[in-house]
Design a protein around this motif. Structure first.
Motif, mmCIF file in Angstrom:
data_model
loop_
_atom_site.group_PDB
_atom_site.id
_atom_site.type_symbol
_atom_site.label_atom_id
_atom_site.label_comp_id
_atom_site.label_asym_id
_atom_site.label_seq_id
_atom_site.Cartn_x
_atom_site.Cartn_y
_atom_site.Cartn_z
ATOM 1 N N VAL A 9 5.336 3.693 -6.345
ATOM 2 C CA VAL A 9 5.497 3.423 -7.762
ATOM 3 C C VAL A 9 6.963 3.071 -8.026
ATOM 4 C CG1 VAL A 9 5.426 4.450 -10.065
ATOM 5 C CG2 VAL A 9 3.567 4.884 -8.452
ATOM 6 N N GLY A 10 7.177 1.973 -8.726
ATOM 7 C CA GLY A 10 8.522 1.544 -9.073
ATOM 8 C C GLY A 10 9.206 0.669 -8.045
ATOM 9 N N SER A 11 8.623 0.516 -6.868
ATOM 10 C CA SER A 11 9.216 -0.301 -5.818
ATOM 11 C C SER A 11 8.645 -1.716 -5.864
ATOM 12 C CB SER A 11 8.931 0.313 -4.448
ATOM 13 O OG SER A 11 9.339 -0.560 -3.414
ATOM 14 N N ALA A 12 9.498 -2.686 -5.615
ATOM 15 C CA ALA A 12 9.039 -4.077 -5.550
ATOM 16 C C ALA A 12 8.420 -4.388 -4.196
ATOM 17 C CB ALA A 12 10.204 -5.020 -5.816
ATOM 18 N N ASN A 13 8.626 -3.536 -3.201
ATOM 19 C CA ASN A 13 8.111 -3.736 -1.853
ATOM 20 C C ASN A 13 6.622 -3.359 -1.817
ATOM 21 O OD1 ASN A 13 7.955 -4.248 0.864
ATOM 22 N ND2 ASN A 13 8.880 -2.311 1.467
ATOM 23 N N LYS A 14 5.768 -4.356 -1.681
ATOM 24 C CA LYS A 14 4.320 -4.132 -1.667
ATOM 25 C C LYS A 14 3.721 -4.654 -0.371
ATOM 26 C CE LYS A 14 4.354 -2.867 -6.030
ATOM 27 N NZ LYS A 14 4.525 -1.477 -6.331
ATOM 28 N N SER A 15 2.630 -4.049 0.033
ATOM 29 C CA SER A 15 1.859 -4.499 1.188
ATOM 30 C C SER A 15 0.456 -4.799 0.733
ATOM 31 C CB SER A 15 1.838 -3.413 2.272
ATOM 32 O OG SER A 15 3.135 -3.139 2.725
ATOM 33 N N ARG A 16 -0.290 -5.501 1.568
ATOM 34 C CA ARG A 16 -1.689 -5.825 1.256
ATOM 35 C C ARG A 16 -2.592 -5.383 2.386
ATOM 36 N NH1 ARG A 16 -2.468 -11.411 -2.041
ATOM 37 N NH2 ARG A 16 -1.073 -10.864 -3.734
ATOM 38 N N GLY A 17 -3.840 -5.146 2.028
ATOM 39 C CA GLY A 17 -4.822 -4.782 3.024
ATOM 40 C C GLY A 17 -6.218 -4.999 2.480
ATOM 41 N N THR A 18 -7.207 -4.766 3.325
ATOM 42 C CA THR A 18 -8.602 -4.865 2.935
ATOM 43 C C THR A 18 -9.312 -3.598 3.383
ATOM 44 O OG1 THR A 18 -8.590 -7.266 3.117
ATOM 45 C CG2 THR A 18 -10.739 -6.185 3.166
ATOM 46 N N ALA A 19 -10.002 -2.961 2.440
ATOM 47 C CA ALA A 19 -10.777 -1.767 2.732
ATOM 48 C C ALA A 19 -12.254 -2.150 2.758
ATOM 49 C CB ALA A 19 -10.524 -0.689 1.695
ATOM 50 N N ILE A 20 -12.971 -1.580 3.704
ATOM 51 C CA ILE A 20 -14.403 -1.852 3.842
ATOM 52 C C ILE A 20 -15.166 -0.602 3.429
ATOM 53 C CG2 ILE A 20 -16.246 -2.390 5.485
ATOM 54 C CD1 ILE A 20 -14.015 -3.823 7.134
ATOM 55 N N LYS A 21 -16.127 -0.776 2.550
ATOM 56 C CA LYS A 21 -16.949 0.347 2.099
ATOM 57 C C LYS A 21 -17.960 0.682 3.186
ATOM 58 C CE LYS A 21 -19.002 2.250 -2.018
ATOM 59 N NZ LYS A 21 -19.316 2.037 -3.426
ATOM 60 N N MET A 22 -18.025 1.951 3.552
ATOM 61 C CA MET A 22 -18.903 2.364 4.646
ATOM 62 C C MET A 22 -20.240 2.906 4.166
ATOM 63 S SD MET A 22 -16.125 3.921 7.368
ATOM 64 C CE MET A 22 -15.995 5.472 6.569
ATOM 65 N N ASN A 23 -20.383 3.183 2.877
ATOM 66 C CA ASN A 23 -21.676 3.687 2.385
ATOM 67 C C ASN A 23 -22.087 2.994 1.133
ATOM 68 O OD1 ASN A 23 -19.851 4.810 0.570
ATOM 69 N ND2 ASN A 23 -20.702 6.848 0.693
#
Length: 125
Positions: free
Chosen positions: A111-125
């Protein structure tokens, strides 16, 4: 002729700029998920179970529990309930950018940081 190309390119640019990927975030507020990322050149997987109030994540055999505060349907803040360091005390903002029927792409960072990452989450159920 030049005028036609300018108009065509302008129309195409406006179409792309106005495109919003699907975000059915409600479908991903609760459930079991898997997220895989490259860390130090090695593929690492985190699994987590989320309900409306907490998220329990498992990474390399370590289990962490975090509280969830939803800002809106597609953004929430995670705060570690049992931090073991100053770094773990910092809240994480997660924003769902797009969804499919079984996964979502998200952006995350402190929170408050300009440094962001990206990802993809897969729903397992």
């Amino acid at each position: 002729m030049l005028k036609k190309w300018v108009l065509l390119l302008s129309a195409c640019g406006m179409t792309i700029a106005c495109y919003n990927p699907p975000r059915n975030c409600e479908d991903f507020k609760v459930g079991s998920f898997r997220y895989t990322d490259m860390i130090d050149g090695k593929e690492q997987t985190t699994t987590f179970v989320r309900n409306t109030e907490i998220e329990i994540g498992t990474f390399e055999g370590r289990v962490d529990t975090s509280s969830i505060r939803w800002i809106n349907d597609c953004e929430y803040v995670l705060r570690n309930l049992n931090p073991k360091s100053r770094e773990e005390e910092k809240a994480i903002l997660i924003k769902i950018l797009s969804t499919t029927d079984s996964s979502y792409t998200f952006e995350f960072g402190q929170v408050g940081s300009a440094n962001k990452s990206r990802g993809t989450a897969i729903k397992m159920n």
